[in-house]
Enzyme design. Structure first.
Site, short mmCIF file in Angstrom:
data_model
loop_
_atom_site.label_atom_id
_atom_site.label_comp_id
_atom_site.label_asym_id
_atom_site.label_seq_id
_atom_site.Cartn_x
_atom_site.Cartn_y
_atom_site.Cartn_z
N ASP A 205 -5.07 -10.21 -7.49
CA ASP A 205 -5.36 -9.34 -8.63
C ASP A 205 -4.16 -8.70 -9.33
O ASP A 205 -3.89 -8.94 -10.51
CB ASP A 205 -6.39 -8.26 -8.24
CG ASP A 205 -6.05 -7.53 -6.93
OD1 ASP A 205 -5.00 -7.83 -6.33
OD2 ASP A 205 -6.84 -6.65 -6.52
N GLU B 247 -12.69 -0.27 -9.89
CA GLU B 247 -12.33 -1.24 -10.94
C GLU B 247 -13.25 -1.21 -12.17
O GLU B 247 -12.79 -1.36 -13.30
CB GLU B 247 -12.23 -2.65 -10.36
CG GLU B 247 -10.94 -2.90 -9.57
CD GLU B 247 -10.90 -2.23 -8.20
OE1 GLU B 247 -11.98 -1.76 -7.74
OE2 GLU B 247 -9.81 -2.17 -7.58
N ARG C 116 0.42 3.69 -3.23
CA ARG C 116 -0.25 4.97 -2.96
C ARG C 116 0.75 6.11 -2.79
O ARG C 116 0.58 7.18 -3.37
CB ARG C 116 -1.13 4.86 -1.71
CG ARG C 116 -2.22 3.82 -1.87
CD ARG C 116 -3.22 3.85 -0.73
NE ARG C 116 -3.90 2.56 -0.63
CZ ARG C 116 -5.16 2.40 -0.25
NH1 ARG C 116 -5.90 3.43 0.08
NH2 ARG C 116 -5.68 1.19 -0.16
N GLU D 116 0.84 -1.21 0.00
CA GLU D 116 0.00 0.00 0.00
C GLU D 116 0.87 1.25 0.00
O GLU D 116 0.56 2.24 -0.66
CB GLU D 116 -0.93 0.02 1.22
CG GLU D 116 -1.91 -1.14 1.31
CD GLU D 116 -3.06 -1.07 0.29
OE1 GLU D 116 -3.08 -0.16 -0.55
OE2 GLU D 116 -3.92 -1.97 0.35
N THR E 1 -1.21 0.39 -10.13
CA THR E 1 -2.47 -0.21 -9.71
C THR E 1 -3.33 0.75 -8.88
O THR E 1 -4.49 0.47 -8.60
CB THR E 1 -2.24 -1.53 -8.96
OG1 THR E 1 -3.47 -2.25 -8.83
CG2 THR E 1 -1.63 -1.29 -7.58
C1 DMJ Z 1 -6.57 -0.10 -4.95
O1 DMJ Z 1 -5.92 0.26 -3.80
C2 DMJ Z 1 -5.62 -0.79 -5.88
O2 DMJ Z 1 -6.20 -0.78 -7.13
C3 DMJ Z 1 -5.32 -2.19 -5.48
O3 DMJ Z 1 -4.55 -2.89 -6.45
C4 DMJ Z 1 -6.56 -3.00 -5.21
N1 DMJ Z 1 -7.71 -2.21 -5.32
C5 DMJ Z 1 -7.77 -0.97 -4.63
C6 DMJ Z 1 -9.04 -0.23 -4.97
O4 DMJ Z 1 -10.12 -1.04 -5.06
#
Ligand code: DMJ
Length: 591
Positions: free
Chosen positions: A311, A487, A182, A178, A574
């Site tokens: 994912d 998503e 982020r 995270e 992501t």
């Molecule tokens: C986000 O923090 C990122 O996309 C992560 O890979 C998984 N999904 C959350 C948002 O849903």
């Protein structure tokens, strides 16, 4: 040898060329050189075609496919139609409405909780991830959205906070993944989109330096947590001494780009090592269990899914190939291996309307200790990223030309590309179908009907999918919530950019309006709702940072023109931080 083959080919071409032009008027033309000049343009055209055919790989592939499959290949891919094609012009009023929503969310956070990691819009409070203090989760995650949306005043205040208040001197464990996606991703993106403001690169580097010790494990797979002050990798309390697969394999875009910017290869080498371990740990048939053991560098027997903890493993395989300007085939191979296995083992069709979804494989151990895998018809909201991912891979990894058309033509894609395109479109249709609820928002987890579920008798269970455990008048299960996730709009944005088909904007607008209606808190901010099938809704006091960094950014881009963050130049991490595609100066060292 090569030369003589080339000469032979050339001679063959001339012969063939002569053969084509030497039809019934052959004798005349031999006798009359001015007759030949009449055919000069045609000869030139053939010569040009021949040169391209011989010397350009992609052109040759397209030409062979065109020549060999003309008439057999469908000329029209699913997912767009001429009657709904509108091209990539901006829709300014809708785009501006998204910017207004962003300001409604940001200004409330700034008013009530500036600098705190998270925001609680109902109680008008902020909170931090640990008691040691915040690390700029919300501010850093949001700042590139401000740059893209042209919110200059908000951007300058956020930048000022990063310059004067942001501290990583925190003696507490933070999640490695995270923090990377982020905060590190947010700083790197802000660096690029601010035109190279050195503040962001300095802070990114400081953060990455504090994080590097997470890779000090016997295998090189990272610790799941990091103590930023002590500069130490830390084990997560709940997950034994394991790391989730998605978390280990979703650091690479950020660390590679940092190496590219700083000319220090250490960041990239550490993150790249993880990919080499993952490759050698491959478990047949190419699917990834959601946990790994960093001591031994192997998968731990655990669920296999495209949802939580699985994912972005699949996402970053593709995106590393794209980030490196498609120069590192090892990532394409790993991705294609995985996607083949997904098609073979996880992709299913729903019973009644044939919706495409991805199931999960759950390991079960019998009394003799043998493991078998149970297929479970459960799909997380998170899986909806994969629809866009497949569309992107079809047109990048699965394309036979460098730049596919918008919308792509069937003959521009390989067989695998066409398969992935079709599955991506079908999966996106499923994601839209799960928005068919009272609020128009999709639940966190959907279950699909299977013959053995015995649900026919349960009242209120919809035709093809349902929210497990949801009962009218009872406290909603966790599965029923919508927590402002991005998503579906992420995939709608990609689908729109690749097709120019208005229907993706229409779906995105419907989702945005549902968010406005049900998640908007009048005094400021947006909140999670606890049951997508219950109106009036009940809010939970939380606005996730990805609402500002991802959901609203993808919506904004969906209504922007095609030159705003073009997919040919950027790859999204992501957390939706767009990073530039580049030809790397450091090559991947494993195959
Ligand atoms: C986000 O923090 C990122 O996309 C992560 O890979 C998984 N999904 C959350 C948002 O849903």
């Amino acid at each position: 040898m090569q030369e003589s083959t080339a000469r032979k080919r050339k001679a063959g071409f001339q012969t063939q060329d002569n053969g084509i032009v030497d039809d019934g008027k052959q004798t005349d033309r031999r006798q009359n050189s001015s007759g030949i000049s009449k055919f000069f343009p045609l000869i030139l055209l053939f010569a040009a075609f021949y040169a391209l055919y011989q010397y350009s790989g992609p052109t040759r592939r397209v030409a062979s496919r065109w020549l060999s499959q003309e008439g057999k290949t469908p000329r029209h891919l699913p997912g767009w139609s001429t009657s709904t094609y509108i091209g990539l012009e901006a829709d300014t009023p809708k785009r501006d409405a998204i910017v207004e929503a962003f300001r409604h969310a940001w200004l409330a956070y700034e008013r009530d909780a500036m600098g705190d990691d998270e925001y609680h819009p109902v109680s008008h409070k902020g909170s931090n991830l640990t008691e040691a203090g915040g690390i700029g989760y919300t501010v850093v995650d949001s700042i590139d959205s401000m740059l893209l949306m042209g919110l200059d005043a908000e951007y300058l205040r956020a930048r000022d906070w990063i310059e004067h208040q942001l501290s990583f001197e925190r003696d507490a464990p933070f999640n490695t993944f995270e923090t990377t996606i982020r905060v590190l991703g947010g700083l790197l993106s802000a660096y690029h989109h601010s035109g190279g403001d050195s503040l962001f690169l300095k802070r990114a580097r400081e953060l990455a330096d504090r994080m590097l010790p997470v890779f000090d494990t016997p295998s090189g797979l990272p610790h799941p947590m990091v103590n930023l002050q002590r500069r130490e990798g830390v084990w997560a309390k709940d997950d034994k001494e394991f790391v989730s697969t998605a978390e280990a394999s979703t650091l690479q875009l950020e660390f590679r780009y940092l190496s590219e910017l700083t000319d220090e290869d250490i960041y990239w080498r550490k993150a790249e090592r993880v990919m080499a371990v993952l490759k050698s740990a491959r478990q047949a048939p190419g699917l990834a269990s959601i946990f790994m053991d960093p001591r031994e560098g192997r998968f731990v027997t655990s669920a296999i899914r495209l949802g939580s903890r699985g994912d972005s493993y699949y996402e970053y395989l593709l995106k590393q190939f794209i980030q490196t300007d498609r120069t590192e085939d090892v990532y394409r191979e790993m991705y294609e291996d995985a996607v083949q296995a997904i098609h073979d083992h996880l992709i299913q069709k729903s019973l009644q309307t044939g919706l495409t979804y991805t199931a999960e494989l759950i390991p079960e151990r019998n009394p003799r200790g043998e493991i078998s895998w149970r297929l479970t018809p459960k799909q997380d909201f998170l899986v909806c990223f994969f629809a866009g991912n497949l569309l992107l891979s079809a047109t990048r990894a699965g394309s036979l030309v460098d730049d596919v058309s918008v919308p792509p033509r069937a003959e521009e894609l390989s067989d695998v590309g066409r398969r992935d395109w079709t599955t991506g479109i079908e999966l996106l249709r499923t994601c839209m179908a799960t928005h068919d609820t009272k609020t128009g928002l999709a639940p966190e987890i959907a279950h699909f009907r299977i013959p053995s579920d015995n649900l026919e008798v349960v009242q209120g269970v919809p035709g093809d999918w349902y929210i497990k455990g949801a009962r009218v008048g009872e406290h909603p299960p966790y599965d029923a919530r919508y927590m402002l996730r991005p998503e579906t709009v992420e995939s709608l944005f990609i689908a729109f950019r690749l097709t120019g088909d208005k229907r993706y904007r229409d779906h995105g607008w419907a989702i945005f309006q549902a968010i406005e209606k049900h998640c908007r808190v009048p005094s400021g901010g947006y909140a999670t709702i606890v049951n997508v099938d219950d109106v009036p809704v009940q809010h939970e006091d939380k606005m996730e940072t990805f609402f500002l960094s991802e959901t609203l950014k993808y919506l904004f881009l969906l209504f922007s023109d095609g030159d705003t963050i073009p997919l040919s130049k950027y790859v999204f991490n992501t957390e939706a931080h767009p990073l530039p595609i580049f030809t790397p100066s450091i090559r991947t060292g494993f195959t």
